[in-house]
Write a protein that holds these residues in place. Structure first.
Motif, mmCIF file in Angstrom:
data_model
loop_
_atom_site.group_PDB
_atom_site.id
_atom_site.type_symbol
_atom_site.label_atom_id
_atom_site.label_comp_id
_atom_site.label_asym_id
_atom_site.label_seq_id
_atom_site.Cartn_x
_atom_site.Cartn_y
_atom_site.Cartn_z
ATOM 1 N N TYR A 1 11.080 2.945 11.205
ATOM 2 C CA TYR A 1 9.886 2.118 11.195
ATOM 3 C C TYR A 1 9.721 1.527 9.800
ATOM 4 O O TYR A 1 9.758 2.253 8.796
ATOM 5 C CB TYR A 1 8.651 2.940 11.574
ATOM 6 N N PHE A 2 9.551 0.217 9.742
ATOM 7 C CA PHE A 2 9.399 -0.484 8.471
ATOM 8 C C PHE A 2 8.073 -1.240 8.487
ATOM 9 O O PHE A 2 7.673 -1.800 9.523
ATOM 10 C CB PHE A 2 10.541 -1.470 8.238
ATOM 11 N N ILE A 3 7.389 -1.283 7.321
ATOM 12 C CA ILE A 3 6.148 -2.034 7.198
ATOM 13 C C ILE A 3 6.343 -3.106 6.136
ATOM 14 O O ILE A 3 7.050 -2.895 5.132
ATOM 15 C CB ILE A 3 4.958 -1.110 6.837
ATOM 16 N N GLU A 4 5.752 -4.295 6.394
ATOM 17 C CA GLU A 4 5.835 -5.395 5.439
ATOM 18 C C GLU A 4 4.520 -6.158 5.445
ATOM 19 O O GLU A 4 3.840 -6.260 6.473
ATOM 20 C CB GLU A 4 6.997 -6.327 5.779
ATOM 21 N N ASP A 5 4.157 -6.656 4.258
ATOM 22 C CA ASP A 5 2.965 -7.487 4.127
ATOM 23 C C ASP A 5 3.342 -8.914 4.525
ATOM 24 O O ASP A 5 4.372 -9.431 4.094
ATOM 25 C CB ASP A 5 2.448 -7.447 2.691
ATOM 26 N N VAL A 6 2.508 -9.547 5.361
ATOM 27 C CA VAL A 6 2.837 -10.885 5.858
ATOM 28 C C VAL A 6 1.919 -11.943 5.230
ATOM 29 O O VAL A 6 1.576 -12.936 5.866
ATOM 30 C CB VAL A 6 2.755 -10.928 7.398
ATOM 31 N N GLY A 7 1.554 -11.735 3.968
ATOM 32 C CA GLY A 7 0.765 -12.734 3.245
ATOM 33 C C GLY A 7 -0.721 -12.477 3.268
ATOM 34 O O GLY A 7 -1.520 -13.417 3.345
ATOM 35 N N SER A 8 -1.124 -11.193 3.197
ATOM 36 C CA SER A 8 -2.551 -10.869 3.219
ATOM 37 C C SER A 8 -3.211 -11.302 1.904
ATOM 38 O O SER A 8 -2.554 -11.509 0.884
ATOM 39 C CB SER A 8 -2.734 -9.365 3.424
ATOM 40 N N SER A 9 -4.536 -11.409 1.959
ATOM 41 C CA SER A 9 -5.289 -11.840 0.767
ATOM 42 C C SER A 9 -5.409 -10.727 -0.259
ATOM 43 O O SER A 9 -5.319 -10.965 -1.473
ATOM 44 C CB SER A 9 -6.689 -12.308 1.187
ATOM 45 N N ASN A 10 -5.611 -9.489 0.176
ATOM 46 C CA ASN A 10 -5.853 -8.377 -0.742
ATOM 47 C C ASN A 10 -4.686 -7.419 -0.852
ATOM 48 O O ASN A 10 -4.795 -6.383 -1.502
ATOM 49 C CB ASN A 10 -7.114 -7.622 -0.318
ATOM 50 N N GLY A 11 -3.567 -7.712 -0.198
ATOM 51 C CA GLY A 11 -2.356 -6.923 -0.386
ATOM 52 C C GLY A 11 -2.294 -5.663 0.471
ATOM 53 O O GLY A 11 -3.270 -5.245 1.092
ATOM 54 N N THR A 12 -1.086 -5.075 0.478
ATOM 55 C CA THR A 12 -0.822 -3.812 1.173
ATOM 56 C C THR A 12 -0.245 -2.831 0.170
ATOM 57 O O THR A 12 0.629 -3.196 -0.625
ATOM 58 C CB THR A 12 0.166 -4.019 2.341
ATOM 59 N N TYR A 13 -0.695 -1.580 0.230
ATOM 60 C CA TYR A 13 -0.281 -0.576 -0.749
ATOM 61 C C TYR A 13 0.329 0.620 0.002
ATOM 62 O O TYR A 13 -0.259 1.115 0.970
ATOM 63 C CB TYR A 13 -1.471 -0.118 -1.597
ATOM 64 N N ILE A 14 1.504 1.035 -0.455
ATOM 65 C CA ILE A 14 2.185 2.194 0.118
ATOM 66 C C ILE A 14 2.201 3.291 -0.941
ATOM 67 O O ILE A 14 2.759 3.104 -2.026
ATOM 68 C CB ILE A 14 3.625 1.851 0.550
ATOM 69 N N ASN A 15 1.548 4.404 -0.613
ATOM 70 C CA ASN A 15 1.431 5.522 -1.556
ATOM 71 C C ASN A 15 0.868 5.028 -2.891
ATOM 72 O O ASN A 15 1.365 5.357 -3.966
ATOM 73 C CB ASN A 15 2.783 6.213 -1.747
ATOM 74 N N ARG A 16 -0.152 4.144 -2.783
ATOM 75 C CA ARG A 16 -0.904 3.584 -3.915
ATOM 76 C C ARG A 16 -0.064 2.626 -4.774
ATOM 77 O O ARG A 16 -0.432 2.334 -5.904
ATOM 78 C CB ARG A 16 -1.501 4.691 -4.784
ATOM 79 N N ARG A 17 1.045 2.153 -4.250
ATOM 80 C CA ARG A 17 1.854 1.145 -4.953
ATOM 81 C C ARG A 17 1.864 -0.135 -4.141
ATOM 82 O O ARG A 17 2.026 -0.088 -2.907
ATOM 83 C CB ARG A 17 3.285 1.648 -5.155
ATOM 84 N N PRO A 18 1.704 -1.278 -4.797
ATOM 85 C CA PRO A 18 1.639 -2.543 -4.048
ATOM 86 C C PRO A 18 2.975 -2.881 -3.401
ATOM 87 O O PRO A 18 4.049 -2.691 -3.984
ATOM 88 C CB PRO A 18 1.256 -3.570 -5.121
ATOM 89 N N LEU A 19 2.904 -3.375 -2.168
ATOM 90 C CA LEU A 19 4.077 -3.827 -1.442
ATOM 91 C C LEU A 19 4.143 -5.343 -1.564
ATOM 92 O O LEU A 19 3.255 -6.046 -1.078
ATOM 93 C CB LEU A 19 3.996 -3.399 0.031
ATOM 94 N N GLN A 20 5.174 -5.842 -2.236
ATOM 95 C CA GLN A 20 5.272 -7.265 -2.485
ATOM 96 C C GLN A 20 5.531 -8.021 -1.179
ATOM 97 O O GLN A 20 6.255 -7.545 -0.304
ATOM 98 C CB GLN A 20 6.406 -7.551 -3.477
ATOM 99 N N PRO A 21 4.940 -9.209 -1.026
ATOM 100 C CA PRO A 21 5.210 -10.019 0.180
ATOM 101 C C PRO A 21 6.700 -10.335 0.302
ATOM 102 O O PRO A 21 7.353 -10.701 -0.671
ATOM 103 C CB PRO A 21 4.389 -11.296 -0.059
#
Length: 246
Positions: free
Chosen positions: A199-219
């Motif tokens: 299973y993989f997660i990716e940010d698809v251009g959100s306004s406030n970002g996605t964080y994995i284990n408190r680290r930002p996931l780059q678009p």
């Protein structure tokens, strides 16, 4: 032709010195296989590849140059005494086939097959007839909402799971609009992609970002999820999920 080892000049067969540099030429012989002219000390024929050394060894054996004395007397071997005294075989009256069969069955013990214990069952119980039914357990993938302690089971029939809030472009498969602080989550926020057992997660251009284990996931980047990973949608760790496998 004889090639001079000094200047590589080709000399006629039978020449003893080179016509060009007067260097003594090596002795020659004839290949017993193809008849080509070869040097007397050559190992193989340059035309057919015949083994000249083996041929010379054979000629020397037949010429008597190599000792092959087989005239030595072979000592006579003594006949060994038998280890067991032979006994005369006494043939009695042959019993009938029916009698032999009955005697064999009477004297031969019948071995009973060993009972094999039934294999261990992975089920919680047995059927009324005593037989166990195999039940396969399927993994369940969940997202635990940390702030409300709510479990969200991921759909098992999708390869791409959209996370966000209701919209006209891409309706979310996981709707977070009912959770507290959902205003920081974009309508099209992140995707979870299923590839086999991964299973993989990716940010698809959100306004406030996605964080994995408190680290930002780059678009454009994606992270392989493992049990216990902390997923925060937006800043401030206000909408947080734990990735769980059960």
């Amino acid at each position: 032709m004889i090639v001079c080892p000094n200047c590589n000049h080709s000399n006629p067969d039978g020449a003893q010195t080179c016509e060009a540099c007067y260097t003594p030429l090596p002795a020659t012989a004839t290949c017993p296989n193809c008849g080509a002219t070869v040097q007397a000390d050559a190992s193989f024929c340059g035309q057919c590849g015949f083994n000249l050394k083996a041929s010379r060894a054979t000629e020397e054996i037949f010429a008597g140059n190599i000792g092959t004395d087989i005239s030595a007397e072979i000592p006579e071997l003594e006949t060994p005494e038998p280890l067991v005294e032979p006994q005369r075989l006494v043939i009695s009256a042959q019993p009938s086939a029916e009698t032999s069969s009955q005697s064999y069955l009477a004297e031969t013990p019948i071995s009973q097959p060993e009972s094999t214990p039934p294999p261990a069952s992975t089920t919680a119980g047995a059927s009324p007839g005593g037989s166990f039914n195999t039940q396969l357990q399927q993994q369940t993938i969940k997202l635990l909402h940390v702030q409300t302690n709510t479990n969200i089971e991921l759909p098992q029939n999708l390869t791409v799971i959209h996370i966000g809030k209701p919209n006209d472009r891409i309706p979310p498969d996981i709707d977070v609009s009912g959770f507290p602080n959902s205003e920081i989550v974009s309508r099209i926020h992140a995707d979870i992609r299923v590839e086999g057992d991964a299973y993989f997660i990716e940010d698809v251009g959100s306004s406030n970002g996605t964080y994995i284990n408190r680290r930002p996931l780059q678009p454009g980047d994606r992270h392989r999820l493992r049990a216990g990973d902390r997923i925060a949608l937006g800043k401030g760790d206000l909408v947080t999920f734990l990735f769980q496998i059960s």
